[in-house]
Each structure stands twice: as C-alpha cells, then as structure tokens.
Design a protein around this motif. Sequence first.
Motif, PDB file in Angstrom:
ATOM      1  N   VAL A   4     -71.276 -22.334 -15.703  1.00 40.16           N
ATOM      2  CA  VAL A   4     -72.679 -22.542 -16.054  1.00 40.16           C
ATOM      3  C   VAL A   4     -73.262 -21.204 -16.483  1.00 40.16           C
ATOM      4  O   VAL A   4     -72.922 -20.160 -15.918  1.00 40.16           O
ATOM      5  N   VAL A   5     -74.131 -21.250 -17.483  1.00 37.11           N
ATOM      6  CA  VAL A   5     -74.732 -20.041 -18.030  1.00 37.11           C
ATOM      7  C   VAL A   5     -76.223 -20.267 -18.182  1.00 37.11           C
ATOM      8  O   VAL A   5     -76.648 -21.230 -18.830  1.00 37.11           O
ATOM      9  N   GLU A   6     -76.995 -19.347 -17.589  1.00 38.66           N
ATOM     10  CA  GLU A   6     -78.443 -19.424 -17.711  1.00 38.66           C
ATOM     11  C   GLU A   6     -78.933 -18.593 -18.897  1.00 38.66           C
ATOM     12  O   GLU A   6     -78.296 -17.603 -19.271  1.00 38.66           O
ATOM     13  N   SER A   7     -80.064 -18.986 -19.425  1.00 41.19           N
ATOM     14  CA  SER A   7     -80.712 -18.216 -20.485  1.00 41.19           C
ATOM     15  C   SER A   7     -82.198 -18.546 -20.494  1.00 41.19           C
ATOM     16  O   SER A   7     -82.631 -19.491 -19.826  1.00 41.19           O
ATOM     17  N   GLY A   8     -82.951 -17.767 -21.253  1.00 39.19           N
ATOM     18  CA  GLY A   8     -84.362 -18.056 -21.426  1.00 39.19           C
ATOM     19  C   GLY A   8     -85.302 -17.145 -20.671  1.00 39.19           C
ATOM     20  O   GLY A   8     -86.526 -17.272 -20.793  1.00 39.19           O
ATOM     21  N   GLY A   9     -84.762 -16.234 -19.886  1.00 38.88           N
ATOM     22  CA  GLY A   9     -85.616 -15.312 -19.165  1.00 38.88           C
ATOM     23  C   GLY A   9     -86.264 -14.298 -20.084  1.00 38.88           C
ATOM     24  O   GLY A   9     -85.943 -14.205 -21.270  1.00 38.88           O
ATOM     25  N   LEU A  20     -86.349 -21.960 -18.824  1.00 41.37           N
ATOM     26  CA  LEU A  20     -84.986 -21.507 -18.624  1.00 41.37           C
ATOM     27  C   LEU A  20     -84.027 -22.655 -18.886  1.00 41.37           C
ATOM     28  O   LEU A  20     -84.345 -23.818 -18.618  1.00 41.37           O
ATOM     29  N   SER A  21     -82.852 -22.302 -19.384  1.00 42.28           N
ATOM     30  CA  SER A  21     -81.812 -23.290 -19.634  1.00 42.28           C
ATOM     31  C   SER A  21     -80.588 -22.966 -18.796  1.00 42.28           C
ATOM     32  O   SER A  21     -80.305 -21.805 -18.508  1.00 42.28           O
ATOM     33  N   CYS A  22     -79.876 -23.995 -18.441  1.00 41.02           N
ATOM     34  CA  CYS A  22     -78.628 -23.880 -17.693  1.00 41.02           C
ATOM     35  C   CYS A  22     -77.616 -24.762 -18.412  1.00 41.02           C
ATOM     36  O   CYS A  22     -77.703 -25.990 -18.325  1.00 41.02           O
ATOM     37  N   VAL A  23     -76.705 -24.125 -19.126  1.00 43.43           N
ATOM     38  CA  VAL A  23     -75.725 -24.855 -19.924  1.00 43.43           C
ATOM     39  C   VAL A  23     -74.384 -24.855 -19.195  1.00 43.43           C
ATOM     40  O   VAL A  23     -73.888 -23.795 -18.802  1.00 43.43           O
ATOM     41  N   ALA A  24     -73.832 -26.019 -19.025  1.00 45.46           N
ATOM     42  CA  ALA A  24     -72.561 -26.164 -18.316  1.00 45.46           C
ATOM     43  C   ALA A  24     -71.434 -26.491 -19.282  1.00 45.46           C
ATOM     44  O   ALA A  24     -71.656 -27.095 -20.334  1.00 45.46           O
ATOM     45  N   SER A  25     -70.249 -26.087 -18.909  1.00 45.08           N
ATOM     46  CA  SER A  25     -69.048 -26.441 -19.661  1.00 45.08           C
ATOM     47  C   SER A  25     -67.907 -26.659 -18.692  1.00 45.08           C
ATOM     48  O   SER A  25     -67.907 -26.131 -17.573  1.00 45.08           O
ATOM     49  N   LEU A  80     -85.489 -25.470 -16.550  1.00 46.22           N
ATOM     50  CA  LEU A  80     -86.529 -25.153 -15.582  1.00 46.22           C
ATOM     51  C   LEU A  80     -87.749 -24.685 -16.381  1.00 46.22           C
ATOM     52  O   LEU A  80     -87.745 -23.579 -16.923  1.00 46.22           O
ATOM     53  N   GLN A  81     -88.732 -25.564 -16.486  1.00 52.43           N
ATOM     54  CA  GLN A  81     -89.979 -25.220 -17.166  1.00 52.43           C
ATOM     55  C   GLN A  81     -90.922 -24.620 -16.143  1.00 52.43           C
ATOM     56  O   GLN A  81     -91.217 -25.256 -15.128  1.00 52.43           O
ATOM     57  N   MET A  82     -91.382 -23.416 -16.423  1.00 54.26           N
ATOM     58  CA  MET A  82     -92.243 -22.708 -15.482  1.00 54.26           C
ATOM     59  C   MET A  82     -93.566 -22.392 -16.174  1.00 54.26           C
ATOM     60  O   MET A  82     -93.591 -21.715 -17.207  1.00 54.26           O
ATOM     61  N   ASN A  83     -94.639 -22.912 -15.601  1.00 54.86           N
ATOM     62  CA  ASN A  83     -95.979 -22.697 -16.140  1.00 54.86           C
ATOM     63  C   ASN A  83     -96.818 -21.880 -15.163  1.00 54.86           C
ATOM     64  O   ASN A  83     -96.502 -21.814 -13.964  1.00 54.86           O
ATOM     65  N   ASN A  84     -97.880 -21.296 -15.686  1.00 52.79           N
ATOM     66  CA  ASN A  84     -98.792 -20.503 -14.859  1.00 52.79           C
ATOM     67  C   ASN A  84     -98.023 -19.497 -14.001  1.00 52.79           C
ATOM     68  O   ASN A  84     -98.228 -19.398 -12.786  1.00 52.79           O
ATOM     69  N   LEU A  85     -97.152 -18.761 -14.638  1.00 53.25           N
ATOM     70  CA  LEU A  85     -96.339 -17.798 -13.917  1.00 53.25           C
ATOM     71  C   LEU A  85     -97.185 -16.663 -13.362  1.00 53.25           C
ATOM     72  O   LEU A  85     -98.170 -16.230 -13.994  1.00 53.25           O
ATOM     73  N   GLN A  86     -96.796 -16.202 -12.209  1.00 52.94           N
ATOM     74  CA  GLN A  86     -97.511 -15.132 -11.513  1.00 52.94           C
ATOM     75  C   GLN A  86     -96.544 -13.988 -11.204  1.00 52.94           C
ATOM     76  O   GLN A  86     -95.325 -14.200 -11.176  1.00 52.94           O
ATOM     77  N   PRO A  87     -97.066 -12.802 -10.942  1.00 49.48           N
ATOM     78  CA  PRO A  87     -96.171 -11.672 -10.652  1.00 49.48           C
ATOM     79  C   PRO A  87     -95.178 -11.959  -9.531  1.00 49.48           C
ATOM     80  O   PRO A  87     -94.048 -11.455  -9.568  1.00 49.48           O
TER      81      PRO A  87
END
Length: 115
Positions: A4-9, A20-25, A80-87
Amino acid sequence: QGQVVESGGGLVQPGGSLRLSCVASGISFGTYAIEWYRRAPGKQREWVGTIASTDFTNYAESGKGRFTISRDNSKNTAYLQMNNLQPEDTATYFCSAHVAMDIYWGQGTQVTVAS
C-alpha cells in the motif's frame, strides 16, 4: 506480495482541506479493511479511522465531522478526506490494509497545517 502506498500530503493553511489516497497492489483489495493512522512529532501513533470491506466507517473523536474515509474498489484505492484542518492535525499519515492476520502498511505521507 501486497503493498500500500499513501499520497496526497502537503502543506495546508488552517481551515484548509486535503485528500489523502491509499493505493493497494497485490491484494484482493475489496476484501480488506483500510485503516488510517497518524503520528505527530513526539507522540504515539493514533488511529484516525477505518473503512471496512462492507463500507462501514468508524472515526476517532478527533476527526468526527471533519474527516471522511471512502474507498473505490475498482481503483484499489481508499481515501481520507480531511476538512477544516488545524495545526494539531500535523502528522505523518499512514494507511494499512488488513484482513484476518494479513496486514500491509504504507510508508506514510506528511501533512503539515500551518499559516
């Protein structure tokens, strides 16, 4: 061998959003539950949320109402959709794919929330 590989940060301002995306193979993706975790500097790994193979989702209190997990089995991808992100959301985010005793972890993607 599964992977699995994450991306989108990235860097986002407070109040902003990231997906963020998590792509599996190498696995039968649709049969696996996908979990998202994060680890902030100096802190222990924290569970963020889960999407089951049935599409049932569950979230940690810290993300309820702000984070949404989804999956597209045709693309072997979870999001993983993240809204209203905070520190305080600044962390390395990881996904894992698991079924029974079979589990695969990604290397993580960094999310930094700062103005």
